[in-house]
Motif scaffolding. Structure first.
Motif, short mmCIF file in Angstrom:
data_model
loop_
_atom_site.label_atom_id
_atom_site.label_comp_id
_atom_site.label_asym_id
_atom_site.label_seq_id
_atom_site.Cartn_x
_atom_site.Cartn_y
_atom_site.Cartn_z
N PRO A 53 -2.46 -6.58 5.90
CA PRO A 53 -1.57 -5.50 5.47
C PRO A 53 -0.87 -4.77 6.60
CG PRO A 53 -3.87 -4.93 5.07
CD PRO A 53 -3.84 -6.37 5.41
N GLU A 54 -1.55 -4.55 7.71
CA GLU A 54 -0.91 -3.84 8.83
C GLU A 54 0.24 -4.65 9.39
OE1 GLU A 54 -1.47 -0.78 9.80
OE2 GLU A 54 -3.00 -0.54 8.25
N ILE A 57 3.29 -4.31 7.11
CA ILE A 57 3.98 -3.04 7.36
C ILE A 57 4.81 -3.14 8.63
CG2 ILE A 57 3.66 -0.59 7.88
CD1 ILE A 57 1.04 -0.80 6.16
N THR A 96 4.99 6.92 -1.40
CA THR A 96 3.76 6.22 -1.04
C THR A 96 3.63 4.91 -1.81
OG1 THR A 96 2.67 8.34 -0.65
CG2 THR A 96 1.24 6.41 -0.91
N TRP A 105 -2.55 -3.58 0.48
CA TRP A 105 -2.51 -2.23 1.03
C TRP A 105 -2.81 -1.16 -0.02
CZ3 TRP A 105 3.26 -3.00 2.66
CH2 TRP A 105 4.10 -2.89 1.55
N ASP A 107 -2.30 3.26 -0.39
CA ASP A 107 -1.86 4.58 0.09
C ASP A 107 -1.11 4.51 1.42
OD1 ASP A 107 -3.02 5.85 -2.15
OD2 ASP A 107 -4.98 5.79 -1.19
N VAL A 108 -0.10 3.66 1.47
CA VAL A 108 0.72 3.53 2.67
C VAL A 108 1.90 4.49 2.57
CG1 VAL A 108 2.14 1.99 4.06
CG2 VAL A 108 0.08 1.11 2.92
N LEU A 110 4.93 4.74 3.19
CA LEU A 110 5.97 3.85 3.69
C LEU A 110 7.29 4.58 3.91
CD1 LEU A 110 6.36 0.95 4.51
CD2 LEU A 110 6.95 0.40 2.16
#
Length: 324
Positions: A53-54, A57, A96, A105, A107-108, A110
């Motif tokens: 997930p990181e 992003i 979010t 993911w 609660d990013v 974004l």
């Protein structure tokens, strides 16, 4: 030329564009663009979800930054705003990305991350299907319709509910999850934990799985099933009709609850054309009792809907600035 950045993030790929824009004229309502969007530049790249997930992003942020630099070079100024559409549960108010199973993911923030990467430009965050529905409602198959439902049939099934020129998000950001209506209680297990959800039977992925099992080819797809139906294959016809019947049951529930004038069907399964639409219209007609029959039509914008919708979300930010 004034423009915005549009990003449509999927499980396997990211579609992006620079979209030409003019702020809505003074006195017009927010959300009413001055003219249809013009795609100045289009690009795609893999989402890369297998990297975690990181990394996904990071890919989104890097892609947006590259588009900003490109726009500044080609059009004399960086993008005035950005819009991004993502799958899963989305809180559009806080910006979010709450949850996306296929991207891993939770609660990013974004919207904040993108705005920071783009030197503070305003950013709008939307749900991928609702964003596609926004585009279909304004400039696609739902244009001029006061109540419609946009239903793309892809890996899963979700819906965008168009009412009076806006797309309904719901109280918790999860309106339109029609794919998790149970239509066959003893049916296949769904990722949500229940059995017989609509998307386990009538999504493009589900049809592909069913046809692969029936024909013995593990690589067979829903498109292959449609071709076999068109060639008169009785096994394919049985698989296809089972999916159509399940979809019709789900759609009648949708009609009963929402009373739309138009049902817009998109996604991979809709590419079958009349092979899908002719039996689907008849199956829905046979099932309704008191419910008025809506128009059941194919989506007009194809896989560009999400990206165009993201561009419209970004344009709406500029329209709001003008009319505030």
């Amino acid at each position: 030329m004034r423009h915005v950045i549009a990003l449509d993030v999927g499980g396997t790929g990211i579609k992006a564009a620079l979209v030409g824009t003019e702020a809505a004229p003074s006195g017009s309502s927010p959300g009413a663009p001055a003219r249809p969007p013009v795609l100045l530049h289009e690009a795609r790249r893999p989402t890369g979800r297998e990297r975690g997930p990181e990394a996904v992003i990071g890919t989104i942020l890097d892609f947006a930054a590259e588009l900003r630099e490109l726009g500044a070079r080609k059009y004399g100024a960086p993008a005035a705003a950005a819009g991004v559409a993502v799958p899963g549960i989305v809180d559009e108010i806080t910006g979010t990305a709450v949850y996306a199973a296929n991207l891993g993911w939770r609660d990013v923030p974004l919207r904040r991350l993108l705005s920071e990467r783009l030197d503070g430009v305003p950013v709008a965050l939307g749900h991928d299907v609702r964003t596609g529905g926004l585009a279909e409602g304004r400039i696609g198959a739902g244009k001029g319709t006061d109540r419609f439902v946009f239903l793309p049939l892809g890996t899963g099934i979700a819906a965008a509910i168009g009412i009076g020129g806006r797309i309904e998000a719901g109280a918790h950001g999860s309106a339109g999850e029609i794919g998790h209506i149970v239509v066959r209680p003893e049916g296949p297990e769904c990722g949500c934990g229940r059995r017989g959800c609509l998307e386990t039977l009538a999504s493009a992925a589900a049809v592909g799985r069913a046809w692969a099992a029936a024909c013995g080819d593990p690589d067979a797809t829903a498109a292959d099933a449609a071709k076999a139906v068109e060639s008169g294959d009785p096994a394919a016809a049985a698989v296809w009709q089972e999916a159509v019947d399940a979809l019709a049951d789900g759609l009648v529930t949708c009609l009963t609850l929402l009373d739309p004038r138009t049902l817009i069907i998109g996604g991979g399964l809709a590419e079958a054309g009349d092979t899908l639409f002719a039996p689907l219209r008849e199956a829905v007609r046979q099932r309704v009792t008191f419910q008025p029959l809506p128009s059941i039509v194919p989506a007009a914008l194809g896989d560009a809907a999400g990206c165009l919708g993201a561009g419209l979300l970004a344009r709406d930010l500029l329209s709001t600035e003008v009319t505030a």
